[in-house]
Design a protein around this motif. Structure first.
Motif, short mmCIF file in Angstrom:
data_model
loop_
_atom_site.label_atom_id
_atom_site.label_comp_id
_atom_site.label_asym_id
_atom_site.label_seq_id
_atom_site.Cartn_x
_atom_site.Cartn_y
_atom_site.Cartn_z
N MET A 1 29.11 3.86 15.51
CA MET A 1 28.58 5.18 15.24
C MET A 1 28.81 5.56 13.77
SD MET A 1 29.70 8.79 16.80
CE MET A 1 28.38 9.68 17.54
N ARG A 2 30.01 5.31 13.30
CA ARG A 2 30.35 5.69 11.93
C ARG A 2 29.49 4.93 10.92
NH1 ARG A 2 36.45 4.91 10.00
NH2 ARG A 2 35.91 2.89 10.82
N ASP A 3 29.38 3.62 11.10
CA ASP A 3 28.57 2.83 10.17
C ASP A 3 27.09 3.19 10.26
OD1 ASP A 3 30.82 1.54 9.21
OD2 ASP A 3 30.59 -0.19 10.55
N SER A 4 26.63 3.45 11.47
CA SER A 4 25.24 3.87 11.65
C SER A 4 24.97 5.19 10.93
CB SER A 4 24.94 4.01 13.15
OG SER A 4 23.65 4.53 13.34
N ALA A 5 25.89 6.12 11.04
CA ALA A 5 25.72 7.41 10.37
C ALA A 5 25.73 7.23 8.85
CB ALA A 5 26.81 8.39 10.80
N GLU A 33 14.88 20.36 -0.52
CA GLU A 33 16.27 20.05 -0.87
C GLU A 33 17.23 20.63 0.17
OE1 GLU A 33 17.48 17.84 -3.05
OE2 GLU A 33 15.35 17.42 -3.34
N ARG A 34 16.90 21.79 0.71
CA ARG A 34 17.73 22.38 1.77
C ARG A 34 17.72 21.51 3.01
NH1 ARG A 34 18.77 28.05 1.44
NH2 ARG A 34 18.57 28.15 3.70
N ILE A 35 16.55 20.99 3.37
CA ILE A 35 16.41 20.13 4.54
C ILE A 35 17.24 18.87 4.36
CG2 ILE A 35 14.79 18.67 5.81
CD1 ILE A 35 12.68 20.93 5.21
N VAL A 36 17.12 18.25 3.19
CA VAL A 36 17.88 17.02 2.91
C VAL A 36 19.38 17.29 2.96
CG1 VAL A 36 18.42 15.33 1.10
CG2 VAL A 36 16.04 15.93 1.57
N ALA A 37 19.81 18.38 2.34
CA ALA A 37 21.24 18.70 2.31
C ALA A 37 21.79 18.93 3.71
CB ALA A 37 21.48 19.93 1.44
N PHE A 38 21.05 19.64 4.55
CA PHE A 38 21.55 19.92 5.89
C PHE A 38 21.53 18.67 6.76
CE2 PHE A 38 23.28 23.07 8.54
CZ PHE A 38 23.01 22.66 9.83
N LYS A 39 20.52 17.84 6.58
CA LYS A 39 20.45 16.58 7.34
C LYS A 39 21.66 15.71 7.00
CE LYS A 39 17.55 14.20 9.96
NZ LYS A 39 17.31 14.58 11.35
N ARG A 40 21.98 15.62 5.71
CA ARG A 40 23.15 14.85 5.30
C ARG A 40 24.41 15.46 5.92
NH1 ARG A 40 25.30 11.53 1.16
NH2 ARG A 40 27.49 12.07 0.86
N TYR A 41 24.52 16.77 5.88
CA TYR A 41 25.67 17.47 6.44
C TYR A 41 25.83 17.13 7.93
CZ TYR A 41 28.60 21.41 7.83
OH TYR A 41 29.60 22.20 8.34
N ALA A 42 24.74 17.07 8.65
CA ALA A 42 24.80 16.76 10.08
C ALA A 42 25.36 15.35 10.30
CB ALA A 42 23.41 16.88 10.70
N TYR A 43 24.92 14.40 9.51
CA TYR A 43 25.43 13.04 9.67
C TYR A 43 26.87 12.92 9.20
CZ TYR A 43 21.17 11.08 11.47
OH TYR A 43 20.11 10.78 12.28
N ALA A 48 32.72 12.47 10.74
CA ALA A 48 34.00 13.16 10.94
C ALA A 48 34.44 13.10 12.40
CB ALA A 48 33.90 14.61 10.47
N ARG A 49 33.49 13.28 13.32
CA ARG A 49 33.83 13.19 14.75
C ARG A 49 34.28 11.78 15.11
NH1 ARG A 49 29.39 16.49 15.15
NH2 ARG A 49 28.05 14.80 15.82
N GLU A 53 37.92 10.63 16.60
CA GLU A 53 38.09 9.86 17.84
C GLU A 53 38.91 8.60 17.60
OE1 GLU A 53 34.31 9.14 19.69
OE2 GLU A 53 33.85 11.27 19.84
N ILE A 54 38.67 7.95 16.47
CA ILE A 54 39.44 6.75 16.14
C ILE A 54 40.91 7.11 15.97
CG2 ILE A 54 39.84 5.03 14.32
CD1 ILE A 54 36.71 5.06 13.94
N ALA A 55 41.19 8.18 15.24
CA ALA A 55 42.58 8.61 15.03
C ALA A 55 43.24 8.98 16.36
CB ALA A 55 42.62 9.80 14.07
#
Length: 71
Positions: A1-5, A33-43, A48-49, A53-55
């Motif tokens: 999941m992490r590498d895919s993201a 630019e707002r769309i790109v920034a939020f999409k990146r934020y989502a990934y 982070a999740r 989970e790994i920790a």
């Protein structure tokens, strides 16, 4: 999941992600630019999740080791 993201983020940053490209084509230029920034934020949230989970799993393994050592 992490590498895919991480791969998805790379595609977002260079605009090669096909889903993002279609969305950008149909959006107002001022919003792109707002769309790109939020999409990146989502990934980044997915990463982070996954890291949390790994920790958590590693801590569980340490707990098991500690409990086994006490037996």
């Amino acid at each position: 999941m992490r590498d895919s993201a991480r791969q998805q983020i790379a595609g977002i940053e260079d605009r090669s992600n096909p889903t993002l490209a279609r969305r950008l084509e149909s959006s107002e230029p001022a919003q792109r630019e707002r769309i790109v920034a939020f999409k990146r934020y989502a990934y980044e949230g997915k990463i982070a999740r996954a890291e949390a989970e790994i920790a958590w799993a590693r801590e569980g393994l340490r707990l098991l080791d500690d409990l086994d050592a006490r037996s």
